[in-house]
Enzyme design. Structure first.
Site, PDB file in Angstrom:
ATOM      1  N   SER A 116      26.791  66.208  34.628  1.00 16.22           N
ATOM      2  CA  SER A 116      28.085  66.815  34.840  1.00 16.22           C
ATOM      3  C   SER A 116      27.844  68.308  34.819  1.00 16.22           C
ATOM      4  O   SER A 116      27.348  68.838  33.835  1.00 16.22           O
ATOM      5  CB  SER A 116      29.018  66.392  33.709  1.00 16.22           C
ATOM      6  OG  SER A 116      30.311  66.864  33.944  1.00 16.22           O
TER       7      SER A 116
ATOM      8  N   ARG B  97      21.053  57.352  31.054  1.00 12.46           N
ATOM      9  CA  ARG B  97      21.457  56.707  32.299  1.00 12.46           C
ATOM     10  C   ARG B  97      20.429  56.915  33.415  1.00 12.46           C
ATOM     11  O   ARG B  97      20.345  56.108  34.338  1.00 12.46           O
ATOM     12  CB  ARG B  97      22.828  57.239  32.721  1.00 12.46           C
ATOM     13  CG  ARG B  97      23.897  56.844  31.697  1.00 12.46           C
ATOM     14  CD  ARG B  97      25.202  57.525  31.978  1.00 12.46           C
ATOM     15  NE  ARG B  97      26.180  57.220  30.924  1.00 12.46           N
ATOM     16  CZ  ARG B  97      27.373  57.787  30.851  1.00 12.46           C
ATOM     17  NH1 ARG B  97      27.756  58.681  31.748  1.00 12.46           N
ATOM     18  NH2 ARG B  97      28.199  57.461  29.871  1.00 12.46           N
TER      19      ARG B  97
ATOM     20  N   GLU C 148      27.110  58.135  35.928  1.00 11.36           N
ATOM     21  CA  GLU C 148      27.159  59.589  35.809  1.00 11.36           C
ATOM     22  C   GLU C 148      25.959  60.068  35.008  1.00 11.36           C
ATOM     23  O   GLU C 148      25.871  59.818  33.815  1.00 11.36           O
ATOM     24  CB  GLU C 148      28.466  59.995  35.125  1.00 11.36           C
ATOM     25  CG  GLU C 148      28.624  61.488  34.991  1.00 11.36           C
ATOM     26  CD  GLU C 148      29.773  61.851  34.058  1.00 11.36           C
ATOM     27  OE1 GLU C 148      30.799  61.157  34.083  1.00 11.36           O
ATOM     28  OE2 GLU C 148      29.620  62.815  33.285  1.00 11.36           O
TER      29      GLU C 148
ATOM     30  N   ARG D  48      26.636  54.094  27.220  1.00  7.37           N
ATOM     31  CA  ARG D  48      27.560  54.948  26.476  1.00  7.37           C
ATOM     32  C   ARG D  48      27.272  54.761  24.991  1.00  7.37           C
ATOM     33  O   ARG D  48      27.739  53.813  24.369  1.00  7.37           O
ATOM     34  CB  ARG D  48      29.010  54.558  26.809  1.00  7.37           C
ATOM     35  CG  ARG D  48      30.069  55.443  26.194  1.00  7.37           C
ATOM     36  CD  ARG D  48      31.462  54.939  26.529  1.00  7.37           C
ATOM     37  NE  ARG D  48      31.745  55.003  27.947  1.00  7.37           N
ATOM     38  CZ  ARG D  48      32.234  56.086  28.577  1.00  7.37           C
ATOM     39  NH1 ARG D  48      32.524  57.156  27.889  1.00  7.37           N
ATOM     40  NH2 ARG D  48      32.459  56.053  29.868  1.00  7.37           N
TER      41      ARG D  48
END
Length: 420
Positions: free
Chosen positions: A346, A385, A343, A271
């Site tokens: 999205s 990620r 994640e 993040r």
RNA sequence: GGGGAGGUGGCUGAGUGGUCGAAAGCACCCGCCUGCUAAGCGGGUAGGGGGUGUAAAGCUCCCUCGAGGGUUCGAAUCCCUCCCUUCCCGCCA
């Protein structure tokens, strides 16, 4: 946004959707202001109509005795319109703050606990030894550097170095190639700073200003995702239905303040204030948007499959899906070292919510009145990620990292990271 | 950064205070004509909003000529501010 007309006709549905999303919605205030606005507008317009009529007479007759009445009418029309405009501005501002409704297939729920896994691909790999985290491995290999990033920019920034940086570049090339050559997207390179109008179009403003980096003294913001410039690419346009769906893929860095995420994911390459992303954006007709949304999700999944990463697809529940989304899937890739899913994408469809804000329309057929388009977007994929999942999935007991088969053509001969 | 020119409908482009949401041409649509096509002839074609209407249609009014203000009974046309485009000069990766 939702149209004023829609809210007038379906106030209860709007209230209910907002409540299930856990968002405030000033429906009552909107309906009240709507009445006030229309009252003043009507007065202004009827006065203006009379004035226009009398003004025509004046043009012919030059009868000076009409002037005083004309002046009064002009004053009345002007002041009524000024009130109407002021109320309308207030109304428009409230409209921008009403959350989108959602599709009937979206599960009702309050938190991420009620999201639904709709499918899984692959399985958690059995490494045969204790999996290490990407940041542990990455720092040991010298391909990830957080400490120096702190010196340069602060926390939540990182350097990729050597084969790490090469891995990121390889992934970008790989993803762009797959999406352009095999999935039919048009590659786009875009501004990374955008104005407030664009941010409002995608619904990042006014509600989420605190998530954005702003350029001091100018109406420019750093994009939090390429969704913003690419979706707004067709703002204020009327498109032809036969050129749709329009499909774009855009590689771009993204910046987010991560306000409200203090203490969350502070460790690792997860993040950050800046990260890279290959973004997919579609502009479609109303009839095709749900199908196109499913296809876009599959296009993103295809990348994970080719990389051989285990993942699941999660359908977001009402409470976890967000202000603007009509329906949303998250793609979560397995990270064995962290022992959790990350994640990596999205995917969302917005119905006409964004198109209405950005005024993106299309003509269903020749001569037909324009309709608002439907917009869709999804990461395909987020680089950061994905790199984590690759490092942790392809790690070896000796601490080196095998390059996934699909990336080998892009790695300039490197098949094992850390071998040199 | 300095100076000049300019932003009008899907496109080109007229229009310098009223009868202009806007000539003309192109493009497109519908008719007619025609072995077929082209040409020709006639008609049509911007967007947004309010009112009325169960709704669609229709009727009606208001707004929009880059954006926002101003002058005026009346603004595409006059004035101010801003944005953008373009040309010349300067600077620059």
């Amino acid at each position: 946004m939702l149209s004023l007309e829609f809210i007038r006709k379906n106030p209860d549905a709007v209230r209910r959707a907002a409540q299930l999303k856990g968002e405030p919605a000033p429906v009552d205030e909107i309906l009240r202001l709507d009445g006030v606005w229309r009252g003043h507008l009507h007065k202004a317009e009827t006065t203006k109509a009379e004035q226009n009529e009398l003004s025509k007479q004046f043009a012919k007759s030059r009868d000076e005795s009409l002037k005083e009445r004309l002046r009064q009418m002009a004053d009345t029309a002007k002041s009524e319109l000024a009130v109407a405009d002021a109320v309308k501005r207030e109304l428009d501002d409230l409209l921008l703050r009403v959350p989108n409704v959602f599709h009937e297939s979206v599960p009702v729920g309050e938190s991420e606990a009620e999201n639904v896994v709709v499918r899984e691909w692959g399985s958690k790999p059995d490494l045969g030894f204790a999996a290490r985290t990407h940041y542990d491995l990455g720092e040991a290999l010298g391909i990830l550097d957080f400490e120096r990033a702190v010196k340069i920019a602060g926390s939540r920034f990182a350097f990729l170095v050597g084969e790490g940086a090469r891995l990121e570049r390889a992934l970008v090339q790989f993803m762009l190639d797959v999406h352009t050559r095999e999935h039919g997207y048009t590659e786009v390179w875009s501004p990374l700073l955008v104005n407030s109008a664009a941010m409002t179009g995608t619904a990042n403003l006014p509600k989420f200003a605190d998530q954005l980096f702003k350029v001091e003294g100018r109406d420019l913001w750093l994009i939090p995702t390429a969704e913003v410039p690419v979706t707004n690419y067709h703002r204020e346009e009327i498109l032809d239905a036969d050129q749709m769906p329009i499909k774009y893929v855009c590689y771009a860095p993204s910046w987010r303040t991560e306000a409200g995420a203090a203490g969350k994911d502070t460790r690792g390459f997860i993040r950050l204030h800046q990260f890279s992303k290959v973004e997919l954006v579609k502009v479609t007709t109303a009839e095709t948007s749900l199908d196109e949304f499913e296809r876009l999700t599959r296009d993103a999944e295809d990348i994970l499959q080719r990389l051989g990463l285990h993942y699941n697809v999660m359908l977001m529940c009402t409470g976890d899906m967000g202000f603007a989304q009509y329906k949303k899937y998250d793609l979560n890739a397995w990270a064995p070292g962290l022992d959790r899913y990350l994640e990596v994408s999205s995917c969302s469809t917005f119905n006409d919510f964004q198109a209405m804000r950005a005024n993106i329309r299309y003509r269903p057929e020749r001569g037909a009145p324009p309709r608002f388009a439907h917009t869709i977007n999804g990461s395909g994929l987020a680089l950061t990620r994905t790199i984590d999942a690759i490092i942790e999935t392809y790690q070896r007991s000796d601490g080196m990292i095998a390059v996934p088969e699909a990336l080998k053509p892009y790695m300039g001969g490197v098949e094992l990271i850390g071998a040199r």
